[in-house]
Scaffold this active site. Structure first.
Site, short mmCIF file in Angstrom:
data_model
loop_
_atom_site.label_atom_id
_atom_site.label_comp_id
_atom_site.label_asym_id
_atom_site.label_seq_id
_atom_site.Cartn_x
_atom_site.Cartn_y
_atom_site.Cartn_z
N GLU A 108 0.79 -1.22 0.00
CA GLU A 108 0.00 0.00 0.00
C GLU A 108 0.83 1.28 0.00
O GLU A 108 0.47 2.24 0.68
CB GLU A 108 -0.97 0.00 1.19
N ASP B 61 -6.74 -0.90 -2.42
CA ASP B 61 -7.79 -0.89 -3.43
C ASP B 61 -8.31 0.54 -3.57
O ASP B 61 -9.19 0.97 -2.84
CB ASP B 61 -8.91 -1.85 -2.97
N GLU C 40 -5.45 -9.18 1.11
CA GLU C 40 -6.25 -9.08 2.33
C GLU C 40 -7.69 -9.05 1.88
O GLU C 40 -8.02 -8.31 0.96
CB GLU C 40 -6.05 -7.74 3.05
N TYR D 209 -8.19 -11.68 6.15
CA TYR D 209 -7.79 -10.84 7.27
C TYR D 209 -8.76 -11.15 8.42
O TYR D 209 -9.95 -10.95 8.25
CB TYR D 209 -7.90 -9.37 6.87
#
Ligand SMILES: *[C@@H]1O[C@H](CO)[C@@H](O)[C@H](O)[C@H]1NC(C)=O
Length: 585
Positions: A150, A191, A251, A284
């Site tokens: 990320e 995302d 995740e 997750y």
């Protein structure tokens, strides 16, 4: 004595075969394959039991307890966010390997990472990440590395893209320089709806030495009872059409409030609707924390001892028990995939110019091994260092002492040598017999599957979940816990919901309800606060001294800075979302 020696060797070899051998994983086209040529699908869980997210692979006894429960769940992968490579991970990696579980490991930590607000890719950082490869390359169950997690987490930070690709490119170059096993090196993306397809294309575009080996992203959109269309999974499926590298969710596992999860998304992801384009997903998360995404809960903050299984554990286990896709054989798979074009930049959208250079550093200052390197554990050593030297990376210089790959050298006398030589010859003969038997069985299995038409399935075809018999054949490397799941294997074939191909309208997906935006791992603000002030606990007992190491001190300081910038970023992000959604979220 000589009569039962061969028997002894046979028993040892069989034991070795049944208990310890785990097949390594590599990539062909857009899929993962075991070294036996079977397609590999990820059924993973995020493993971060004590909420620190880092160094959860240092307490061997605890790993053994958890690995067994994770195997019982039906998982074959754990995702670990990051490690201190100067600590010893042998026992934990072995605990997971013995139960057929692979590790997908993040190379970055809050200390050693690319700061998205002020991105830099430096020699020190490069050398620090290289130590993670050194420390984990020798484990056969190291499935893959994430070169980043990320880094890009909104439209504005898309400009960090070249740094993320530079990390991956240089780490791939380092891996190859060292002649390590070709452990896949990929990226785990946030995302971000506005730039999702651009980001996905960006990481795979360009020459192979500057793109990632695989792409993964964190996704929380199948919440409760949902569907391909409502969750936007139909769009994810569309966007993976012809994608030239493996793709999976790094995740997932949305829930609404604290509601129970039934994991129906797993039927879509691992069943016929998506399993010809996706390589699985990682749930997750293993342990219950503040944000209540756990599958099990420990009765203490250090997350030690045997946890209690929660309802979500049981429900996920039931879903996975019916979902065991076989995919294609590597030998029957000859994909013709086209490398994606790099995305066009647009103001207010994807900000990286199409032909933007990557700030790669290459492998300057790093030393290649001389001569050819054998691929066995015994020969692997670390030569990371170069101009900065390993002490400059902040990790302790004891890396080489902790290297799992150093064999212990036992002096062997001439007579013992002779006996050993005889044993080796015997072992080789028996090994050959075993190999031939195994080979014959596999050839027969391949022939049978060809006869029922499953072997030559074209790459783009939809793939059914396996039948009971194939599953038993394939389970050699799964732990005993996995065998408990056989009973429900055939149900998937009979359930029409699981055999349904996706033919749904491509409605654009916008909901973003999960903890994905919380930077790493959806950790709550409260947990962040706790972690900031908390002493770094050692779960490995004697391996850590009482005085915090320079690594730990640096970690604390940099983590505090990082947390502050994270908090500011989260505030901005929240404000942006509130503006975009007119107050709702
Ligand atoms: C990738 O490979 C090309 C061609 O061999 C080479 O010119 C280039 O420098 C490489 N790039 C990186 C970042 O290693």
């Amino acid at each position: 004595m000589p009569t039962f020696l061969p028997l002894l060797v046979l028993v040892l070899l069989l034991h070795q075969q049944l208990t310890f051998a785990i097949l390594t994983i590599s990539i062909k086209g857009s899929k993962f394959f075991t070294s036996d040529g079977d397609q590999f699908y990820i059924k993973g869980v995020v493993y971060s039991p004590d909420a620190q997210e880092y160094n959860s692979l240092t307490n061997g006894a605890q790993c053994a307890i958890d690995a067994q429960l994770i195997a019982n769940l039906g998982a074959n992968v754990v995702r670990v966010y990051g490690v201190d490579p100067t600590l010893n991970h042998d026992e934990c990696m072995k605990a997971f390997e013995d139960r057929g579980i692979y590790v997908v490991l993040g190379m970055t930590t809050p200390v050693y990472t690319v700061n998205r607000a002020n991105p830099e890719w430096t020699i020190d950082l490069r050398n620090a990440l290289a130590q993670v490869i050194d420390a984990f390359q020798a484990y056969d169950n190291t499935l893959a590395f994430f070169a980043g997690n990320e880094f890009i987490n909104d439209q504005a930070t898309s400009k960090v893209g070249p740094y993320a690709k530079a990390v991956a490119a240089d780490m791939k170059a380092y891996r190859d320089l060292m002649q390590y096993r070709t452990i896949p090196i990929g990226y785990s993306a946030a995302d971000v709806a506005e730039i999702r397809s651009q980001q996905q294309d960006y990481f795979s575009c360009g020459p192979a030495n500057t793109s990632v080996d695989f792409y993964a992203f964190n996704r929380y959109s199948w919440c409760g009872s949902s569907s391909m269309a409502e969750s936007g999974y139909n769009v994810l499926y569309e966007e993976a059409d012809g994608y030239d590298i493996p793709i999976f969710l790094s995740e997932t596992g949305c829930h609404v409030g604290d509601a129970d999860r039934d994991f129906e998304d797993q039927v879509a992801m691992l069943g016929r609707e998506m399993n010809d384009r996706y390589s699985g997903n990682i749930i997750y998360e293993w342990a219950q924390h503040e944000n209540k995404y756990g599958l099990v809960s420990y009765d203490n903050d250090a997350a030690t001892g045997t946890p209690s299984m929660m309802g979500d554990y049981t429900r996920l286990k039931s879903q996975w028990a019916t979902l065991d896709p076989t995919g294609v054989k590597a030998s029957a798979y000859s994909p013709s995939l086209t490398n994606r074009a790099c995305p066009t930049s647009t103001s207010g959208g994807w900000l990286v110019q199409k032909n933007a250079d990557l700030p790669t550093l290459g492998t300057s200052g790093l030393t290649a091994p001389t001569g050819s390197r054998s691929t066995t554990r015994a020969s692997a050593t670390s030569t990371t260092g170069g101009s900065a030297g390993s002490s400059a990376t902040g990790f302790s210089s004891s890396l080489n002492n902790n290297n799992p790959s150093q064999p212990s050298k036992t002096p062997v006398g001439a007579i013992a040598g002779g006996v050993l030589g005889g044993l080796v010859v015997l072992a080789l003969i028996l090994g050959l017999i075993l190999f031939l038997l195994r080979h014959k069985r596999k050839a027969r299995a391949a022939l049978e599957s060809q006869e029922d038409g499953t072997a030559n399935r074209p790459a783009g075809d939809l793939i059914p979940v396996t039948d009971e018999e194939e599953k038993i054949q394939q389970n050699g490397f799964y732990g005993p816990g996995y065998h408990e799941l056989h009973g429900q294997g055939t149900m998937a074939e009979l359930d029409p919901a699981r055999g349904h191909a996706a033919a749904m309208p491509a409605a654009e997906m916008a909901s973003h309800r999960g903890p994905v935006e919380a930077g790493i791992a959806g950790e709550s603000e409260e947990e962040r606060g706790e972690r900031e002030g908390a002493p770094v606990q050692s779960r490995s007992g004697e391996e850590r001294t009482v005085e915090p190491s320079p690594y730990v001190q640096a970690q604390r300081n940099m983590e505090m800075e990082w947390l502050e910038s994270e908090e500011a970023r989260l505030r901005q992000r929240r404000e942006l979302l509130i503006r975009q959604n007119g107050g709702g979220s």
